[in-house]
Every structure is written in C-alpha cells, then in structure tokens.
Design a protein around this motif. Sequence first.
Motif, short mmCIF file in Angstrom:
data_model
loop_
_atom_site.label_atom_id
_atom_site.label_comp_id
_atom_site.label_asym_id
_atom_site.label_seq_id
_atom_site.Cartn_x
_atom_site.Cartn_y
_atom_site.Cartn_z
N THR A 141 8.68 46.97 27.67
CA THR A 141 10.13 46.95 27.90
C THR A 141 10.90 47.17 26.60
OG1 THR A 141 10.12 44.52 27.72
CG2 THR A 141 9.99 45.45 29.93
N TYR A 180 20.50 47.46 28.97
CA TYR A 180 19.14 46.91 29.03
C TYR A 180 19.15 45.44 28.61
CZ TYR A 180 14.64 45.38 27.38
OH TYR A 180 13.53 44.61 27.16
N TYR A 192 15.58 42.82 36.99
CA TYR A 192 14.81 44.02 37.33
C TYR A 192 15.60 45.30 37.12
CZ TYR A 192 11.51 40.69 39.30
OH TYR A 192 10.63 39.65 39.46
N PHE A 193 16.92 45.17 37.01
CA PHE A 193 17.72 46.35 36.70
C PHE A 193 17.42 46.88 35.30
CE2 PHE A 193 20.22 44.77 40.27
CZ PHE A 193 20.61 45.95 40.88
N SER A 194 16.88 46.01 34.44
CA SER A 194 16.53 46.45 33.07
C SER A 194 15.44 47.51 33.12
CB SER A 194 16.08 45.25 32.23
OG SER A 194 14.91 44.66 32.75
N PHE A 195 14.55 47.44 34.12
CA PHE A 195 13.50 48.45 34.25
C PHE A 195 14.09 49.80 34.67
CE2 PHE A 195 11.29 44.40 34.90
CZ PHE A 195 10.24 44.54 34.01
N ILE A 196 15.13 49.76 35.48
CA ILE A 196 15.81 50.99 35.87
C ILE A 196 16.47 51.63 34.65
CG2 ILE A 196 17.68 51.96 37.28
CD1 ILE A 196 17.17 49.76 39.32
N VAL A 197 17.05 50.80 33.80
CA VAL A 197 17.67 51.30 32.57
C VAL A 197 16.62 51.96 31.67
CG1 VAL A 197 18.95 50.68 30.50
CG2 VAL A 197 19.50 49.56 32.66
N LEU A 199 13.85 53.46 32.62
CA LEU A 199 13.52 54.76 33.22
C LEU A 199 14.62 55.78 32.94
CD1 LEU A 199 12.05 53.63 36.67
CD2 LEU A 199 10.80 54.49 34.68
N LEU A 200 15.88 55.35 33.05
CA LEU A 200 17.00 56.25 32.75
C LEU A 200 16.96 56.70 31.30
CD1 LEU A 200 19.94 54.48 34.65
CD2 LEU A 200 18.84 56.65 35.25
#
Length: 214
Positions: A141, A180, A192-197, A199-200
């Motif tokens: 991460t 993030y 879990y939105f940090s994982f989307i960030v 990927l972005l």
Amino acid sequence: MGIILCFLPLIIALVIFTFGFKLNFFHQIVAVLIGLLTVIPISFIQFFLPDIPFLLQFPLWNTLFKSLVIYGFVEELIKMFMTVLLPHKKSSTLQFLFLVFLMGISLGCFESVVYFLDHLQKANTRGAQLLYGQIFMRIFTSDIIHLTCAGLGGLFVVSCRQKKVKVSIFVFSVILHGFYDFFAGFANFFKYFSFIVILLAIVECRIKYFSLKE
C-alpha cells in the motif's frame, strides 16, 4: 528481521532494474540515497507542523486538510524537487522514470523502518509481541503509493524539460496521495477506498508516461 523485511521492496527493485532493465547501478544507488535524504524534511514537517486550532473542532475536515496539504501537497512537492537531482542526461524517459520509482520505493522503505522501530518500542512497552502483518501491508500500500506518486512528480519534471509543462500531472500526484492517506486512516469500511486510490495512481502514472514518451 523486521528491518530487512522493510527493505524487501527496495532489494527486489534493485535486482529487477539491474538485471532486467540493465539500469546503471551507480545511478540506482544515487536514487536510493536521494530517497533517504527526502525522508528528513518530510518527517520534520509531519512531526513539527502545528495543527490549525479552528480545524481541530472538526476532526474529519482536519484529517482531510492534513491529508491533502501535508501528506499530499507538501510531501509530493519535496519529492518532485528531489527528482531534479536524479541523473537524467543521456537517459530515456523510461530510464529516468525507473530511477524516480526507485527513489519513491527507497523513501517508502525508510519510512517503514521509522514506523517499525516506533511500533517495536510501543510493543516492548506493552510487553506484546510485534506482528509483521503491518509491514507486509505497507509494502503493498504505502510503498506503492510512494512509488506511483513520485513517478507522477518525475513525469511532471520530464514535461518541464520537454517544454510542454503539464501541471495537471503534479496535481494528480497531490490529490491521489492525499486521498490515499485520508482513506487509509479509517478503521471501518472506508479504508478500502485507499486500495482504489492506489489502482488509480498506477493507471494515471501509466497514462501520463505514454503521453510524454519520446
């Protein structure tokens, strides 16, 4: 053992860049040392910059402000300026980007060591056994967000050298890093939105690289 684990991503990156991409090993060592040097001002600002009294009344907004301004803008600004010190003459955009990645990984690894030692001290104080799961989590991460956002900052420098300045590249690095940290600070579903960030950030780094590729 814990400290060696913190440096595992850096060791892997050095092996891949040296034998897989034939990157100049001396240049890689310079990138690693610059990553270490970058930790100093960032840590100083994070620990000693005072809070804004007004925002302390609104914890969520205070966290968002610190994430975007301190962890996002200030940290990425320092990293971006430090990429200027990386060797770049007679290097392709990809080779320079790899050095920036290495600098970002180095920064993330040294930062993980700081967190590890701090956690170790607290664990010893409580008499608890230190868990290594947090280090593995940082590898997938925090280290990745440092790598990708440093890459965006480096690509902004490339755009300046190509005389087609794209400020949006640096802005993306600030926003992505800031959000993030914001989401990673939650203990509930929002973390879990940090994982989307992440990927972005990976996707954005790839897009910006191809837009500047010589």
